[in-house]
Design a protein around this motif. Structure first.
Motif, PDB file in Angstrom:
ATOM      1  N   ASP A  89       0.842  -1.205   0.000  1.00 24.26           N
ATOM      2  CA  ASP A  89       0.000   0.000   0.000  1.00 24.26           C
ATOM      3  C   ASP A  89       0.881   1.261   0.000  1.00 24.26           C
ATOM      4  O   ASP A  89       0.706   2.168  -0.817  1.00 24.26           O
ATOM      5  N   LEU A  90       1.849   1.277   0.887  1.00 17.89           N
ATOM      6  CA  LEU A  90       2.776   2.417   0.980  1.00 17.89           C
ATOM      7  C   LEU A  90       3.646   2.514  -0.268  1.00 17.89           C
ATOM      8  O   LEU A  90       3.815   3.592  -0.856  1.00 17.89           O
ATOM      9  N   THR A  91       4.185   1.396  -0.678  1.00 15.41           N
ATOM     10  CA  THR A  91       5.115   1.388  -1.813  1.00 15.41           C
ATOM     11  C   THR A  91       4.425   1.893  -3.077  1.00 15.41           C
ATOM     12  O   THR A  91       4.975   2.713  -3.827  1.00 15.41           O
ATOM     13  N   GLY A  92       3.206   1.429  -3.300  1.00 13.54           N
ATOM     14  CA  GLY A  92       2.467   1.841  -4.505  1.00 13.54           C
ATOM     15  C   GLY A  92       2.198   3.334  -4.502  1.00 13.54           C
ATOM     16  O   GLY A  92       2.353   4.023  -5.516  1.00 13.54           O
ATOM     17  N   GLY A 140      15.978   1.940  -2.049  1.00 10.66           N
ATOM     18  CA  GLY A 140      15.474   0.918  -1.140  1.00 10.66           C
ATOM     19  C   GLY A 140      14.124   0.438  -1.635  1.00 10.66           C
ATOM     20  O   GLY A 140      13.857   0.394  -2.840  1.00 10.66           O
ATOM     21  N   VAL A 141      13.260   0.105  -0.686  1.00 11.08           N
ATOM     22  CA  VAL A 141      11.935  -0.416  -1.049  1.00 11.08           C
ATOM     23  C   VAL A 141      11.200   0.590  -1.938  1.00 11.08           C
ATOM     24  O   VAL A 141      10.668   0.254  -3.002  1.00 11.08           O
ATOM     25  N   LEU A 142      11.177   1.849  -1.515  1.00  8.07           N
ATOM     26  CA  LEU A 142      10.368   2.861  -2.214  1.00  8.07           C
ATOM     27  C   LEU A 142      11.063   3.371  -3.473  1.00  8.07           C
ATOM     28  O   LEU A 142      10.419   3.568  -4.511  1.00  8.07           O
ATOM     29  N   GLY A 143      12.380   3.575  -3.382  1.00  9.06           N
ATOM     30  CA  GLY A 143      13.117   4.053  -4.546  1.00  9.06           C
ATOM     31  C   GLY A 143      13.091   3.030  -5.670  1.00  9.06           C
ATOM     32  O   GLY A 143      12.938   3.375  -6.856  1.00  9.06           O
ATOM     33  N   SER A 144      13.199   1.788  -5.302  1.00  9.52           N
ATOM     34  CA  SER A 144      13.240   0.737  -6.307  1.00  9.52           C
ATOM     35  C   SER A 144      11.892   0.606  -7.049  1.00  9.52           C
ATOM     36  O   SER A 144      11.851   0.467  -8.278  1.00  9.52           O
ATOM     37  N   ALA A 145      10.788   0.717  -6.305  1.00 11.80           N
ATOM     38  CA  ALA A 145       9.460   0.661  -6.956  1.00 11.80           C
ATOM     39  C   ALA A 145       9.245   1.889  -7.837  1.00 11.80           C
ATOM     40  O   ALA A 145       8.659   1.797  -8.928  1.00 11.80           O
ATOM     41  N   ARG A 162      23.756   3.537  -0.653  1.00 10.53           N
ATOM     42  CA  ARG A 162      25.003   3.306   0.088  1.00 10.53           C
ATOM     43  C   ARG A 162      25.793   2.164  -0.528  1.00 10.53           C
ATOM     44  O   ARG A 162      26.995   2.224  -0.686  1.00 10.53           O
ATOM     45  N   SER A 163      25.054   1.087  -0.879  1.00 10.99           N
ATOM     46  CA  SER A 163      25.720  -0.077  -1.476  1.00 10.99           C
ATOM     47  C   SER A 163      25.274  -0.207  -2.932  1.00 10.99           C
ATOM     48  O   SER A 163      24.170   0.212  -3.283  1.00 10.99           O
ATOM     49  N   PRO A 164      26.127  -0.775  -3.803  1.00 12.34           N
ATOM     50  CA  PRO A 164      25.751  -0.903  -5.218  1.00 12.34           C
ATOM     51  C   PRO A 164      24.540  -1.818  -5.388  1.00 12.34           C
ATOM     52  O   PRO A 164      24.348  -2.736  -4.600  1.00 12.34           O
ATOM     53  N   LYS A 165      23.751  -1.552  -6.416  1.00 16.73           N
ATOM     54  CA  LYS A 165      22.515  -2.331  -6.650  1.00 16.73           C
ATOM     55  C   LYS A 165      22.493  -2.863  -8.072  1.00 16.73           C
ATOM     56  O   LYS A 165      23.113  -2.284  -8.965  1.00 16.73           O
ATOM     57  N   GLN A 166      21.716  -3.913  -8.235  1.00 18.80           N
ATOM     58  CA  GLN A 166      21.458  -4.415  -9.586  1.00 18.80           C
ATOM     59  C   GLN A 166      19.963  -4.420  -9.780  1.00 18.80           C
ATOM     60  O   GLN A 166      19.261  -5.221  -9.163  1.00 18.80           O
TER      61      GLN A 166
END
Ligand code: NDP
Ligand code: OXD
Length: 315
Positions: A89-92, A140-145, A162-166
């Motif tokens: 709900d929050l992420t969307g 994170g959760v929100l940035g990624s969505a 902070r850490s690299p992501k894929q």
């Protein structure tokens, strides 16, 4: 065993939903604590300092928000697990907000609103989405969505964490060493960082001047700032100065150094600033109540809690 809800205006709503989900549960709403020794879980948003420390048998704190800076700021915070709210709900809602604000500035809607008030029919040439580089701070959760939603519209998406992501279609930058390179390739900066000792005041004029230095998208008049993280990340006066100096073309601000935003703030009337009242992702009370009960049950059944905050990192 009782659940205490300390969540300012929406406390009674959370309580009503909690009682629906768990009819046998003893649910209390601050300031009516009853016997504090009976409370083992607290669901909180901006709890008064010292409240949690006054609960001698507290075993779990559930944050109504995904951000926990206000809870961690309490020097008397008991040393029990703290879980933060993570929910579709929050992420969307956050992905919607970020997408809406990116589109608003890319499609020059603040200017069209102004033209409309003047009854002026005027076409403004606009970049195509695939020409616009959106840089997300906090993947994170929100940035990624949010990144996923923007990719679906064709935007070029970069992210800094902070850490690299894929993540498919997202160019990842990590750590202080790569911040300038990330900013240089960013036209629209969308910030969904937590407020920590490392991120406080990060959104300042020196940072804005580093935006979009390489290959700026021609049909965007200048860099754009979107902040849906926390007001403490930004210096309000630097944003205004950067807007006045043309270092920022526009901004969408959901969070501020002082909330509610004071009536005298120049942000309210700035023609290219969109102000929202910290509601980028105001979750449904039912979802929050369900989440709190789930964590409480997990605790009591000896299962691992979800989304436990790392107090050392501050998020
Ligand atoms: P997450 O913990 O899932 O993600 C946080 C991201 O920020 C991670 O990618 C993390 O990097 C990155 N980060 C943290 N510190 C740094 C740093 N010093 N340098 C670079 N990157 C950093 O949080 P969420 O996505 O769930 O939420 C983010 C924030 O959004 C919340 O803390 C809250 O402040 C805000 N929020 C605002 C709302 C609103 O309505 N305006 C609603 C909900 C949340 P890494 O992945 O490497 O750890
Ligand atoms: C949150 C918020 O942190 O609403 O969830 O700000």
């Amino acid at each position: 065993m009782a659940l205490l809800i300390a969540a300012t205006a929406r406390g009674q709503q959370f309580a009503a939903h909690a009682r629906e989900v768990a009819p046998d549960l003893d649910v209390r709403v601050a300031p009516d604590l009853g016997n504090p020794a009976e409370i083992d879980t607290a669901l909180v948003w901006l709890p008064p300092r010292g409240l949690l420390a006054s609960l001698p048998n507290l075993k779990l704190i559930v944050s109504v928000g995904a951000g926990v800076d206000a809870i961690l700021a309490d020097p008397t915070l008991p040393n029990v697990p703290l879980t933060r709210f993570v929910d579709p709900d929050l992420t969307g809602r956050m992905a919607e907000y970020i997408t809406l604000q990116v589109l608003t500035h890319h499609r020059r809607m603040t200017e069209y609103r102004m033209l409309q008030t003047e009854r002026t029919w005027k076409y403004i040439p606009e970049a195509a989405a695939h020409e616009v580089r959106v840089g997300i701070m906090g993947l994170g959760v929100l940035g990624s969505a949010s990144a996923k939603a923007l990719r679906a519209l064709g935007y070029q998406v970069r992210a800094w964490s902070r850490s690299p992501k894929q993540q498919e279609g997202v160019v990842s930058f990590a750590g202080d060493d790569q911040l300038d390179a990330f900013l240089a390739e960013t036209d629209i900066l969308a910030v969904i960082l937590p407020l920590t000792d490392d991120t406080r005041g990060l959104l300042n004029r020196a940072l804005f001047r580093k935006l979009s230095l390489t290959g700026r998208t021609p049909l965007l008049p200048g860099p754009v700032l979107i902040n849906a993280g926390r007001g403490g990340l930004q210096l309000d006066s630097d944003i205004l100065a950067a807007l006045d100096a043309g270092e920022l073309y526009a901004a969408s601000l959901d969070v501020f150094q002082t909330e509610p935003l004071p009536a005298g703030s120049p942000f309210w009337s700035h023609p290219r600033v969109v102000v929202t009242p910290h509601n980028a992702a105001e979750s449904a009370p039912a979802a929050i109540a369900r989440y709190a009960i789930r964590q409480m049950r997990r605790l009591n059944e000896g299962q691992a809690l979800e989304n436990v905050v790392d107090r050392g990192r501050g998020y």
